[in-house]
Design an enzyme around this catalytic site. Structure first.
Site, short mmCIF file in Angstrom:
data_model
loop_
_atom_site.label_atom_id
_atom_site.label_comp_id
_atom_site.label_asym_id
_atom_site.label_seq_id
_atom_site.Cartn_x
_atom_site.Cartn_y
_atom_site.Cartn_z
N ASP A 502 0.81 -1.26 -0.01
CA ASP A 502 0.08 -0.06 -0.17
C ASP A 502 0.97 1.24 -0.13
OD1 ASP A 502 -2.81 1.07 0.38
OD2 ASP A 502 -1.79 2.20 1.89
N GLU A 504 0.99 5.56 0.63
CA GLU A 504 0.21 6.95 1.16
C GLU A 504 0.98 8.12 0.16
OE1 GLU A 504 -2.05 7.31 2.83
OE2 GLU A 504 -1.85 5.18 3.76
N HIS A 553 -3.05 10.89 6.52
CA HIS A 553 -2.06 9.98 6.79
C HIS A 553 -1.08 10.46 8.00
CE1 HIS A 553 0.50 12.47 4.24
NE2 HIS A 553 -0.18 11.96 3.01
N HIS A 645 -4.93 4.41 7.57
CA HIS A 645 -4.55 5.46 6.59
C HIS A 645 -2.93 5.34 6.87
CE1 HIS A 645 -8.05 6.54 4.53
NE2 HIS A 645 -8.54 6.89 5.75
N ASP A 650 -2.73 -0.54 6.46
CA ASP A 650 -3.33 -0.93 5.48
C ASP A 650 -2.87 -2.07 4.51
OD1 ASP A 650 -5.10 1.03 6.09
OD2 ASP A 650 -4.64 2.60 4.44
#
Length: 692
Positions: A502, A504, A553, A645, A650
């Site tokens: 994942d 951000e 985040h 987040h 995640d």
């Protein structure tokens, strides 16, 4: 063919055929009326209008009935089936929502009761299994602890040299001490990515040719990173599976010390040989009658020989600490042990450790110092003794100091000949001095105290106690029995290695300059998430992070100031994910950032990809909500507020959801990667599948 269609689509086709049949029947009736009854021929236009109205009304009525049927029967059955499948295959224990199926009569309560009974049965079974396996779990933990602290690296590989097991020491050797997770070993990866293959291949071939399970082969190999020289022993596993155990020991320092020692001995022999040859020449000349003229030269040769022996002795003394195998101990611990043996009523012992760590045979040092203190206390009668550890002589010095008369040298010499322990008569003070290449003497200190001084060659300043090293072993022995994987399309879902990741970012618009600020990933091998194999790094995006993104985040410009660039971070991530199937939630978004960086890192992210959004649509139908929050809630997975987040939080949640959906796919008899692709591509209107 029709059985491969979804229930709702089959019902839609049924009502469509019903509507078409009704319209056809109305048309056929009008045609018969017009052709069989000539009197009605004059009213053809009116009859056609009546037929059209009847057709529209019939079609509308059927469409309305279909909509009611779809909303209250077909869709609830779909949802109920997905919920039951989740509870049957993924250990979901949440109560079944029966409100969606309120028009299905007793079906929803019956399904709820079945799910509840299944949960109770599973709970009882799990409790029984838990009781029976408690002892095995404890023994497994003990074994893991034991193997994690074994002072050698231990590796177990399959017959095609894939890692199945490694302990913490092996991880240090293979990763060459690198803190970068991309350089660390991982299950189901080739050992040749970390060790040069030649010696391993030769040793394995030799063992296979012997055909003996008890045979072992010694080898010397080099780590690819760091050029660490490793001495190893390979032994085949029992059972003929083709796997092997490899134990490794770092001999880099051993070889370096040995080489320096050999060079020192060679130099010593050469220099002494020159001096002896010179003396022999002078002696021969003196024998011929030239004593008077050669006496000066002979004296110079003797002086040179004495100087040579002095230099070599000093050089040997300087090199001695390299060969002493003693662990470094805290000075305060050693002095406290001496104090515990010496102190008694009427005799105070005060330690002054000086924040030093020393390397020596602590048992013998404590014994010798205790013997000296007892002699001083008995013969000289001081009221107090100071134990001082000072940084001196290129190492440290231990002084026993007291007020009063000095200890005679003769008494000190006698003490050095006494055993330090009656059970070990050969262990004396002199043997301790010889073993540690040191000396001992009495002296008077500037403050008037008498002292015995004992130099210790190995010492360093004590620093803050480091954090405990987290020792671990990583393994999956099921990999030994796993068949060699062929083409990824034909591979079983359980046999593939996955990297679930994942990101951000600075925003949601990659094509307008947004960039990654964090990327994290976990590995799934043989159907389980490997706890120790995690990739997680902040990323410098090369631009400022908008406050609105930081509010989501929690990553600010200050946090990424010293972080690696996008190219550096994604290059490391590519090494971590190489040879795996990538898994992400809403993969097109994350893959846009990765593929945009391909020219900068010189590598392509061309791994197979699975999207948990599309998998959710396959498992729970396309009409459900497929956000990560909705998916994890349906599967009974909890994401803490602190982890949501964040890239790692995640990624872990996505991995756990993916594993549960894999079991549900097996329940639907979807077992290969190719079969999954066929299913996810049916939901192309939801998201695009990224596999070529």
């Amino acid at each position: 063919m029709i059985t491969r269609l979804s229930l709702r689509l089959r019902i839609l086709l049924f009502f469509a055929l019903l509507a078409a049949g009704s319209v056809g029947a109305i048309g056929l009736g009008l045609w018969v009326a017009i052709t069989r009854f000539p009197a009605l021929a004059a009213e053809t236009d009116a009859l056609i209008q009546i037929g059209l109205i009847a057709g529209f009304l019939t079609t509308g009525l059927i469409a309305w009935v279909w909509l009611l049927f779809d909303s209250n029967v077909a869709r609830p059955i779909d949802l109920l089936a997905g919920a039951l499948r989740a509870r049957a295959h993924s250990d979901v224990t949440l109560p079944l929502e029966t409100e969606v199926a309120k028009y299905l009569g007793d079906l929803a309560p019956a399904a709820s009761a079945a799910a509840h009974t299944l949960a109770e049965t599973r709970s009882a079974l799990a409790e029984a299994i838990g009781r029976e396996t408690a002892r095995l779990t404890q023994e497994k933990a003990r074994l893991e602890r034991l193997l994690s602290d074994v002072p050698v690296g231990v590796i177990i590989c399959t017959g095609d040299h894939q890692l199945v097991f490694y302990n913490s020491q092996a991880a240090e050797f293979l990763g060459a001490g690198s803190l970068d997770i991309a350089d660390q070993p991982g299950l189901a990866r080739s050992v040749f990515g970390y060790l040069r293959d030649g010696p391993l291949q030769d040793a394995y071939t030799r063992l296979m040719e012997t055909g003996q399970e008890d045979a072992a082969s010694d080898l010397l190999c080099t780590a690819i990173r760091g050029s660490v020289l490793l001495s190893g022993r390979m032994r085949l596993l029992e059972g003929g599976a083709g796997g092997y155990v490899l134990t490794l020991r770092d001999v880099t320092q051993d070889f370096a010390v040995s080489a320096r020692r050999e060079a020192f001995i060679a130099e010593a022999l050469e220099r002494i040989s020159r001096s002896v040859a010179g003396i022999a020449t002078l002696r021969a000349a003196a024998a011929e009658g030239g004593e008077a003229t050669l006496s000066g030269a002979l004296e110079r040769e003797v002086d040179d020989l004495v100087a040579t022996l002095h230099d070599l002795s000093k050089a040997n003394q300087d090199r001695r600490p390299e060969t002493l195998p003693y662990a470094m101990l805290r000075g305060e611990d050693v002095l406290d042990s001496i104090r515990a043996r010496v102190e008694r009523p009427g005799l105070a012992v005060t330690p002054h450790p000086g924040a030093l760590m020393i390397g020596c045979n602590a048992y013998e040092l404590v014994g010798l110092t205790t013997l000296l203190c007892h002699e001083i206390a008995g013969a000289l009668g001081p009221a107090a003794i100071d134990l001082r550890l000072d940084e001196e002589f290129g190492g440290a010095s231990l002084r026993i100091a007291w007020q009063g008369k000095p200890l005679p040298m003769a008494a000190l010499e006698r003490l050095l000949d006494r055993p330090l322990d009656p059970a070990l008569p050969e262990t004396t003070g002199r043997s301790f001095l010889a073993e540690h290449a040191t000396d001992i003497w009495p002296e008077t200190l500037p403050d008037g105290q008498q002292a015995i001084c004992l130099p210790i060659l190995q010492a360093r300043r004590a620093v803050r106690r480091p954090e405990p090293i987290r020792r671990r072993v990583t393994y999956d022995f099921d990999l030994l029995a796993q068949e060699k994987r062929g083409h990824v399309l034909k591979s079983g879902l359980d046999t593939l290695t996955y990297v679930v990741f994942d990101t951000e970012t600075t925003g949601l618009l990659p094509h307008q300059g947004d960039e990654i600020v964090q990327i994290a990933a976990v590995r799934i091998v043989n159907g389980r998430r490997v706890e120790g194999e995690v990739f997680n790094t902040l990323v410098h995006p090369g631009r400022t992070i908008p406050p609105a993104s930081s509010a989501v985040h929690g990553i600010s410009d200050a946090m990424v100031a010293d972080a690696p660039t996008v190219a550096e971070a994604l290059s490391r991530f590519h090494r971590f994910a190489e040879g795996s199937v990538l898994v992400a939630h809403n993969a097109p978004f994350d893959m846009t950032f990765l593929r945009r960086a391909e020219p900068a890192i010189g590598r392509r992210f061309d791994m197979p990809i699975l999207d948990t959004v599309l998998l959710s649509a396959v498992v729970f139908s396309q009409h459900e909500e497929h956000s990560l929050d909705a998916l994890t809630q349906r599967l009974g997975i909890t994401i803490s507020e602190e982890a949501r987040h964040t890239a790692l939080g995640d990624a872990v949640a996505t991995a756990d959801a993916f594993l549960k959906m894999l079991t549900m796919l097996r329940g639907r008899n979807i077992r290969t990667f190719e079969e999954v692709l066929v299913e996810v591509r049916k939901h192309g209107r939801l998201l695009k599948d990224l596999n070529a």
